[in-house]
Design a protein around this motif. Sequence first.
Motif: not given
Length: 62
Positions: A2, A47-48, A51, A54-55
């Motif tokens: 997170d 984490a970034i 993300k 994923e995008k």
Amino acid sequence: MDIQMLTTWICGRIGLLRDARDRGATSTELAVIAGALLVGAGLLVVAIRAKLMEKIGIIQGG
């Protein structure tokens, strides 16, 4: 991982580092806190990146 939780944790560690420096902590204590900050920053980068990947996958997948 997170991103919000990692960011909050890093902010807390920065405060801990400032407090330790102000109270005259030993260099070993400061090094341990700084090492934890580096690990946290690395986890935040991962984490970034996850993300973003994923995008990008969603965009490329249609």
